[in-house]
Motif scaffolding. Structure first.
Motif, PDB file in Angstrom:
ATOM      1  N   THR A  74       0.832  -1.204   0.000  1.00 63.42           N
ATOM      2  CA  THR A  74       0.000   0.000   0.000  1.00 63.42           C
ATOM      3  C   THR A  74       0.866   1.254   0.000  1.00 63.42           C
ATOM      4  N   VAL A  75       1.898   1.301   0.817  1.00 59.46           N
ATOM      5  CA  VAL A  75       2.758   2.482   0.918  1.00 59.46           C
ATOM      6  C   VAL A  75       3.518   2.716  -0.381  1.00 59.46           C
ATOM      7  N   PHE A  76       4.084   1.675  -0.974  1.00 58.40           N
ATOM      8  CA  PHE A  76       4.924   1.850  -2.153  1.00 58.40           C
ATOM      9  C   PHE A  76       4.129   2.008  -3.444  1.00 58.40           C
ATOM     10  N   SER A  77       2.856   1.693  -3.457  1.00 53.03           N
ATOM     11  CA  SER A  77       2.081   1.836  -4.682  1.00 53.03           C
ATOM     12  C   SER A  77       1.526   3.247  -4.844  1.00 53.03           C
ATOM     13  N   GLN A  78       1.588   4.072  -3.819  1.00 48.08           N
ATOM     14  CA  GLN A  78       1.093   5.438  -3.905  1.00 48.08           C
ATOM     15  C   GLN A  78       2.130   6.335  -4.568  1.00 48.08           C
ATOM     16  N   THR A  79       1.674   7.455  -5.176  1.00 47.63           N
ATOM     17  CA  THR A  79       2.601   8.444  -5.685  1.00 47.63           C
ATOM     18  C   THR A  79       3.173   9.176  -4.487  1.00 47.63           C
ATOM     19  N   THR A  80       4.471   9.101  -4.336  1.00 45.96           N
ATOM     20  CA  THR A  80       5.113   9.708  -3.171  1.00 45.96           C
ATOM     21  C   THR A  80       6.121  10.747  -3.613  1.00 45.96           C
ATOM     22  N   TYR A  81       6.411  11.627  -2.704  1.00 46.14           N
ATOM     23  CA  TYR A  81       7.421  12.652  -2.923  1.00 46.14           C
ATOM     24  C   TYR A  81       8.507  12.468  -1.893  1.00 46.14           C
ATOM     25  N   PRO A  82       9.746  12.741  -2.248  1.00 49.55           N
ATOM     26  CA  PRO A  82      10.168  13.404  -3.474  1.00 49.55           C
ATOM     27  C   PRO A  82      10.048  12.512  -4.700  1.00 49.55           C
ATOM     28  N   LYS A  83       9.758  13.141  -5.829  1.00 48.58           N
ATOM     29  CA  LYS A  83       9.637  12.469  -7.117  1.00 48.58           C
ATOM     30  C   LYS A  83      10.790  12.971  -7.990  1.00 48.58           C
ATOM     31  N   ILE A  84      11.519  12.050  -8.594  1.00 52.15           N
ATOM     32  CA  ILE A  84      12.697  12.412  -9.386  1.00 52.15           C
ATOM     33  C   ILE A  84      12.418  12.162 -10.862  1.00 52.15           C
ATOM     34  N   THR A  85      12.686  13.166 -11.688  1.00 53.33           N
ATOM     35  CA  THR A  85      12.564  13.030 -13.138  1.00 53.33           C
ATOM     36  C   THR A  85      13.843  13.543 -13.784  1.00 53.33           C
ATOM     37  N   GLY A  86      14.125  13.054 -14.982  1.00 50.78           N
ATOM     38  CA  GLY A  86      15.266  13.518 -15.751  1.00 50.78           C
ATOM     39  C   GLY A  86      14.797  14.079 -17.077  1.00 50.78           C
ATOM     40  N   TYR A  87      15.667  14.807 -17.750  1.00 46.47           N
ATOM     41  CA  TYR A  87      15.285  15.368 -19.049  1.00 46.47           C
ATOM     42  C   TYR A  87      16.514  15.650 -19.907  1.00 46.47           C
ATOM     43  N   PHE A  88      16.246  15.755 -21.211  1.00 48.43           N
ATOM     44  CA  PHE A  88      17.245  16.159 -22.200  1.00 48.43           C
ATOM     45  C   PHE A  88      16.557  17.101 -23.171  1.00 48.43           C
ATOM     46  N   SER A  89      17.252  18.147 -23.589  1.00 50.01           N
ATOM     47  CA  SER A  89      16.637  19.104 -24.497  1.00 50.01           C
ATOM     48  C   SER A  89      17.669  19.776 -25.391  1.00 50.01           C
ATOM     49  N   VAL A  90      17.153  20.530 -26.345  1.00 49.52           N
ATOM     50  CA  VAL A  90      17.968  21.333 -27.260  1.00 49.52           C
ATOM     51  C   VAL A  90      17.444  22.761 -27.153  1.00 49.52           C
ATOM     52  N   MET A  91      18.359  23.711 -26.902  1.00 51.52           N
ATOM     53  CA  MET A  91      17.960  25.104 -26.757  1.00 51.52           C
ATOM     54  C   MET A  91      18.693  25.953 -27.795  1.00 51.52           C
ATOM     55  N   HIS A  92      17.894  26.708 -28.549  1.00 53.39           N
ATOM     56  CA  HIS A  92      18.438  27.641 -29.536  1.00 53.39           C
ATOM     57  C   HIS A  92      18.230  29.069 -29.043  1.00 53.39           C
ATOM     58  N   PRO A  93      19.313  29.786 -28.738  1.00 53.34           N
ATOM     59  CA  PRO A  93      19.144  31.210 -28.468  1.00 53.34           C
ATOM     60  C   PRO A  93      18.651  31.878 -29.751  1.00 53.34           C
ATOM     61  N   ILE A  94      17.790  32.874 -29.624  1.00 53.34           N
ATOM     62  CA  ILE A  94      17.275  33.566 -30.807  1.00 53.34           C
ATOM     63  C   ILE A  94      17.968  34.911 -30.979  1.00 53.34           C
ATOM     64  N   VAL A  95      17.897  35.755 -29.964  1.00 52.08           N
ATOM     65  CA  VAL A  95      18.520  37.076 -30.039  1.00 52.08           C
ATOM     66  C   VAL A  95      19.127  37.422 -28.685  1.00 52.08           C
TER      67      VAL A  95
END
Length: 166
Positions: A18-39
């Motif tokens: 029951t305890v481990f099946s709930q959404t708990t915090y802290p929640k950790i996510t990762g990401y990758f992206s591409v950023m283009h400066p414009i001006v």
């Protein structure tokens, strides 16, 4: 004696499921992206990416959500710049910050900025999740880097960032 152990073991197993099946915090996510400066604006010039030079950043990071509303993020973003036919890693950005969920798929990130080129500053970022899947999501961000230091005038940049979070 064996029955008491069995009952206690089953109760412990049921409680842990029951305890481990709930959404708990802290929640950790990762990401990758591409950023283009414009001006990029400064007191000396207005520099436009794709016209005066080509610059691209690859922000990669980890978000640690303390709750559904607030979190901490740490990002590292190498910058590659091509100018006069020469391409090089121009700098690496260390980018810690605070995340605030604004609702409806929007998030605000208030980041500090420390570049290996000697520049420093802040970067406010507005992010919108555009596609949310079970194991990932795609997002669009509008970063607005403000930089100082290294014997250069202060600069303000606008850009666009596309990424995947998992």
């Amino acid at each position: 004696m064996i029955q008491i152990r069995s009952v206690l073991l089953l109760a412990l197993l049921a409680l842990s499921t029951t305890v481990f099946s709930q959404t708990t915090y802290p929640k950790i996510t990762g990401y990758f992206s591409v950023m283009h400066p414009i001006v990029t604006l400064s007191s000396e010039e207005t520099a436009v990416n794709f016209r005066d030079y080509y610059s691209v950043n690859f922000p990669t990071g980890i978000n640690i959500w303390k709750s559904a509303k607030i979190g901490f993020s740490f990002e590292i973003a190498p910058n590659i710049k091509t100018d006069d036919g020469i391409s090089k890693v121009n700098s690496v950005l260390f980018h810690p910050g605070v995340l605030v969920a604004l609702g409806h798929g929007y998030t605000f990130a208030g980041r500090l900025a420390f570049e290996t080129s000697g520049r420093f500053g802040v970067t406010p970022v507005i992010t919108k999740t555009v596609i949310k899947n079970t194991n990932s999501s795609f997002y669009v961000s509008l970063p607005f880097p403000i930089r100082f230091g290294n014997d250069h005038p202060a600069t303000f940049t606008s850009g666009i960032q596309l990424g995947i979070a998992f």
